[in-house]
Design an enzyme around this catalytic site. Structure first.
Site, PDB file in Angstrom:
ATOM      1  N   GLU A 248      13.848   1.177 -20.248  1.00  0.00           N
ATOM      2  CA  GLU A 248      12.724   0.615 -19.166  1.00  0.00           C
ATOM      3  C   GLU A 248      12.245  -0.531 -19.932  1.00  0.00           C
ATOM      4  OE1 GLU A 248      11.930   0.452 -15.326  1.00  0.00           O
ATOM      5  OE2 GLU A 248      13.029   2.744 -16.499  1.00  0.00           O
TER       6      GLU A 248
ATOM      7  N   PHE B 279      11.022  -5.703 -16.683  1.00  0.00           N
ATOM      8  CA  PHE B 279      11.802  -6.230 -15.460  1.00  0.00           C
ATOM      9  C   PHE B 279      13.117  -5.437 -14.413  1.00  0.00           C
ATOM     10  CE2 PHE B 279      10.999 -10.288 -17.154  1.00  0.00           C
ATOM     11  CZ  PHE B 279       9.650 -11.018 -16.728  1.00  0.00           C
TER      12      PHE B 279
ATOM     13  N   ASP C 229       7.551 -14.493 -25.900  1.00  0.00           N
ATOM     14  CA  ASP C 229       7.399 -12.940 -25.551  1.00  0.00           C
ATOM     15  C   ASP C 229       8.053 -12.419 -26.728  1.00  0.00           C
ATOM     16  OD1 ASP C 229       5.875 -10.696 -24.222  1.00  0.00           O
ATOM     17  OD2 ASP C 229       8.150 -10.771 -22.556  1.00  0.00           O
TER      18      ASP C 229
END
Length: 790
Positions: A476, A479, A593
């Site tokens: 998961e 987004f 990120d």
């Protein structure tokens, strides 16, 4: 048959050096009457005398009494009078000596080498004869030389076919000249890395191909029943391209053997390739087509007969060249229109050729027995005018039907293409920017110019993921979920399905499409395409079988699979990927990120940077950009970005430094470390240890003794340089690569890092959440002072 009988006698009569004596130490030797056997006796090495009185240093398989020559050291330099001696001298040189012959050096240590007493030559139970250097505790320090790097005509599990780009070493199989003469013959089996297939050459002519390797399980043109026990593996990187196979049962006699006829057989003699039946006109079972003589017809073949033909009415000629094997004889006879048969010239050694010319040999009288010859059997040629008329009429009728069918299909295809085009335009209409700028339809047009990019239908993605089954879910992301899928071609992919409530809107979606399609680097994940269906938006990536770095790094059990060499390779790969983004790509990219969960690992644990939804494009002249929307992951963001909304390449450097310390320690930056009654994050803990002069205590205990002390110390040093408070004090990626590859330690000493004192965050578990989805940062930040006040 004579060869196998001789091998059996050899393995029965020779004195075997077994069990603890499967190793040659400096000063040991092996003469023609002894053999050295592996620890469990699966393989033995010694001098084997072939017909003609020539002897060769040979490895023989001895599994379940299945004797087979699997490797020969001196196939180009045979020894006379069985006077061979294999020795490992006190200087660490492994060589073959014989009376009146020059020494054959198999391995010689570098001139500067001093500790040669720790060098041993060992025959392993997998059939690999290795020269290795040992640590003082007796464990293997390094493999200096191995027979697996010099294959002859047999491929054993674990041996490679391919090429080493660093050394130029080529791994291929070469057949014997004949069944009793092991000199290099005319057939060569190679690995073709561009097409991912095996190829066989006769001299330089490609005569057979295996076809592509499908799902790493089956080759297209190899019988399936001959492949089911093998586990294939292919590796392709800057250092090497190769293919290898393994089997689940190491105690079973398993090999691929390339015969002098061009046959390639596997376990239990099952056919892998039958190149002896490739004539240039046929393409069955992987045979390749090439120009054949006008006098030969499709269907003409050579058939083996026993006996010497009475050649009355036929001419004969002799080719006494000892390097000619039976495959060369067949090729030569096939190219000569008057040649109707051939046989080996030297029956004792099986080399050279005798050709028969003139009349057919079919029906000739045999004047002797026990000898073999090969006779050309032409395909029958039928005559008859009426027959050809009927054949012509049938062909014309068939072509008329085919043309009519093609025309109908073309009309229907055009109709469906127009329908699909209208549907695609409807589905992509909602993906335009809010300001009416370029939409995905325009992106689709751009991608078609030089990009291997595909827009997948929603139905095909559903089928590939088994209707987005929970069993196929890989994880998961920030987004939305990521699923494993299998395309109709058999290719495995990862499908990133963006949640309708995710923080990634149209801008981020298009951003990731544009960015990744422009980027081509071995340490960046490859985007294969996208899928757009109503409100559904999906990205289709290449599948990474080993998931992400955090899956291994932050798990007490799986982290043991990441030894220091793998971790250091990951550190180097990430630095090259970031340098490409910052400096050498067509676009200057800031990732924003970078974290362990966004580092994917391929089948060889090579790192690939992924998830470019938050990345930003810089012009080549831009160095710093400000934003009022702070996105990223807590613990990886640089102070100037968190406090001021300012980001640059040095922001990625900060994230890289945090990630580097995590890789060394096996701990997340957000995990707490108690020190001196204050709660420190990983960066603060590393700084404390550095100041106390005990920085190696940061190292992951699971590394045990696999680490290299200087490299660990250097990585901690570089990590602390990367997390310094001020961006200008951090090194750029080119400096970091220079420090990693340079044997000397970095000159600059680190200073107190940013975010030195950790916060009371509580137990956060093993997963890392993005700011926009973290309950601690649920509100989108539009003012840097607001974030600072928190």
């Amino acid at each position: 048959m004579l060869v196998f009988t001789y091998l059996w006698l050899w393995t029965s009569s020779c004195i075997q050096v077994k069990a603890a004596n499967h190793t040659l130490k400096p000063g040991d030797s092996l003469n023609g009457t002894n053999q050295l056997c592996s620890e469990n006796g699966y393989y033995c090495i010694g001098f084997v005398e072939q017909l003609g009185g020539l002897s060769y240093l040979t490895i023989i398989s001895n599994i379940k009494n299945n004797t087979w020559e699997v490797w020969i050291a001196n196939r180009n330099e045979p020894i006379f009078n069985n006077s061979g001696l294999l020795s490992l001298d006190q200087s660490g040189v492994l060589k073959i000596e014989s009376q009146g012959g020059k020494p054959i050096i198999l391995y010689s240590p570098p001139p500067q080498s001093t500790n040669n007493n720790s060098i041993l030559a060992t025959l392993l139970d997998i059939g690999n004869f290795v020269v290795q250097q040992l640590h003082p505790n007796g464990s293997t320090k390094s493999v200096l030389w191995q027979s697996f790097d010099y294959p002859t005509d047999c491929l054993l599990p674990g041996m490679k076919l391919g090429v080493n780009h660093k050394t130029g070493q080529n791994w291929s199989l070469v057949s014997w000249v004949s069944e009793s003469f092991p000199g290099p013959g005319s057939f060569r089996l190679e690995w073709e890395p561009r097409e991912h297939e095996l190829i066989m050459r006769r001299q330089e002519q490609v005569i057979w191909k295996s076809g592509k390797l499908i799902n790493n399980r089956f080759f297209e043109h190899i019988p399936e029943e001959s492949q089911h026990i093998y586990q294939y593996n292919q590796v392709s990187n800057d250092d090497e391209d190769y293919f290898t196979f393994t089997t689940p049962n190491t105690k079973e006699p398993t090999k691929w053997a390339l015969f002098e006829t061009g046959e390639l057989t596997g376990s239990e003699g099952k056919e892998i390739a039958g190149a002896d039946m490739c004539y240039g006109y046929n393409n069955d079972r992987g045979c390749q087509k090439w120009k054949i003589p006008t006098c030969r017809n499709p269907g003409d073949v050579f058939e083996s007969r026993e006996g010497y033909p009475n050649t009355f009415g036929n001419d004969t000629s002799i080719e006494p060249n000892k390097s000619y094997g039976i495959g060369d004889c067949q090729a030569s006879c096939w190219s000569k229109c008057s040649c109707v048969g051939f046989k080996s010239y030297d029956d004792s050694g099986g080399t050279g050729c005798i050709f028969f010319f003139g009349k057919t040999l079919d029906g000739v009288t045999l004047v002797s027995v026990g000898q073999k010859f090969n006779m050309l059997v032409p395909k029958p040629q039928h005559k008859g005018t009426n027959k050809w008329i009927w054949i012509g009429a049938a062909i014309a009728t068939f072509l008329l039907i085919i043309c009519s069918a093609i025309l109908c299909l073309a009309i229907m295809k055009r109709k469906y293409m127009l329908k699909d085009k209208r549907r695609m335009e409807t589905e992509t209409q909602g993906l335009a920017d809010s300001d009416g700028s370029t939409g995905v339809k325009d992106l689709e047009d751009n991608f078609s110019k030089g990009h291997d990019f595909k827009v997948f239908s929603y139905a095909s993605v559903k089928e590939a993921t088994t209707n987005f089954s929970s069993k196929n879910q890989l994880g998961e992301g920030g987004f939305g979920p990521v699923y494993k899928g299998v395309l109709p071609t058999g290719r495995e992919v990862a499908v990133k399905r963006l949640a309708k409530t995710s923080g990634q809107g149209t801008v981020e979606f298009k951003n990731e499409l544009m960015l990744i399609c422009e980027l081509q680097h071995m340490n960046l994940v490859k985007l294969l395409g996208c899928c757009i269906h109503g409100q559904e938006r999906m990205l289709i990536y290449e599948y990474m079988p080993n998931k992400s770095l955090d899956f291994f790094l932050f798990d007490d059990t799986r982290s043991k699979l990441l030894d220091w060499q793998k971790r250091f390779n990951i550190i180097e790969g990430l630095s090259h990927g970031l340098l490409y983004l910052h400096k050498y790509s067509r676009l200057k990219i800031i990732h924003r990120d970078l974290k362990a969960s966004n580092i994917l690992l391929d089948e060889n644990m090579n790192p690939k940077i992924s998830d470019f939804g938050m990345a930003r494009i810089f012009t080549q002249h831009q160095t710093i950009v400000n934003t009022n929307k702070i996105v990223g992951t807590y613990g990886y963001m640089s102070p100037e970005y968190v406090m001021e909304g300012s980001f640059s390449t040095k922001s990625d450097v900060y994230s890289y430094g945090v990630l580097l310390l995590e890789i060394v320690s096996g701990r997340m930056n957000n995990s707490s470390c108690d020190a001196a009654d204050q709660l420190l994050n990983l960066v603060g803990h590393a700084w404390e240890l550095w100041n106390d002069g005990v920085c190696l205590e940061l190292m992951d205990p699971s590394l045990n003794d696999t680490f290299v002390l200087e490299e660990v110390h250097k990585c901690i040093h570089i990590g602390l340089l990367c997390v310094e408070h001020y961006a200008k004090d951090r090194p750029d990626m080119s400096d970091i690569i220079s420090m990693l590859t340079n044997k000397t330690a970095p000159v600059t000493m680190p200073r107190r890092p940013a975010f030195y004192v950790g916060r009371q965050m509580g137990e956060r578990g093993r997963s890392s959440k993005s700011i926009e989805s973290n309950t601690f940062y649920t509100k989108e930040i539009s003012d840097s002072s607001e974030l600072e006040s928190r």
